[in-house]
Design an enzyme around this catalytic site. Sequence first.
Site, mmCIF file in Angstrom:
data_model
loop_
_atom_site.group_PDB
_atom_site.id
_atom_site.type_symbol
_atom_site.label_atom_id
_atom_site.label_comp_id
_atom_site.label_asym_id
_atom_site.label_seq_id
_atom_site.Cartn_x
_atom_site.Cartn_y
_atom_site.Cartn_z
ATOM 1 N N SER A 126 15.483 6.255 -52.397
ATOM 2 C CA SER A 126 16.622 5.350 -52.235
ATOM 3 C C SER A 126 16.260 3.964 -52.735
ATOM 4 C CB SER A 126 17.012 5.265 -50.749
ATOM 5 O OG SER A 126 17.945 4.227 -50.522
ATOM 6 N N TYR A 141 14.552 4.141 -42.065
ATOM 7 C CA TYR A 141 15.000 4.764 -43.315
ATOM 8 C C TYR A 141 14.298 4.124 -44.508
ATOM 9 C CZ TYR A 141 18.221 6.269 -47.021
ATOM 10 O OH TYR A 141 18.763 6.806 -48.168
#
Length: 269
Positions: free
Chosen positions: A154, A167
Amino acid sequence: MAKEGGLGENSRWSLGGMTALVTGGSKGIGEAVVEELAMLGAKVHTCARDETQLQERLREWQAKGFQVTTSVCDVSSRDQRVKLMETVSSLYQGKLNILVNNVGTSIFKPTTEYTAEDFSFVMATNLESAFHLSQLAHPLLKASGSGSIVLISSAAGVVHVNVGSIYGATKGAMNQLARNLACEWASDNIRTNSVCPWYITTPLSNDFFDEEFKKEAVRTTPMGRVGEANEVSPLVAFLCLPSASYITGQTICVDGGATVNGFSFKTMP
């Protein structure tokens, strides 16, 4: 001279004869990756937790003539990961060309509010699953003579994005894992790269992000829009092609320019 894994010069832009495992392939980026690899000729096995969704996708893929098989698996479970790789090994006679670690999740909270359970869940789903599946796949990838691992990371693993510190930590670690494996397994003719999407329209992003977040994402993206899953999948497929045989250890963002955008004035003085 680049190694072609026996595929031949005329197959530099084809995945014909190759085998692939894509985790989380029933929707979003994973679904797009399954279709991209299958369109290029690969035999693809994919897994997800929801059997109903998997069967729906499988019928669609079969109607398109794709060579796809499926199985139910929760990759946050170590035992289920082992079973998944046993299934893949049996399907493909102990050889695997492509592993796409796509599954990911997040819990959005301020860092001070995370529990130990939150930490363990996100770590197991995002980082531990990618690490363990890569471990399990190593002998199969090596046996194929031409292996490629792609980690779906990401932009939050490259720059700060306020979508949760756990995350972001897992995605940053995945990028470093790609670098480490690229060097450690190069002698086995296994390449490893990391793909880092920004805001991509998927069921996951639709569930987690409201319209205000989306507007902010668009505002900070030079291309002025969010991305689509089928704008990520071509890069994943390219990294698996024989024509990408000298590309390894890279972290590549698919982000409309978001991660390189500093401070942009609306009008120049």
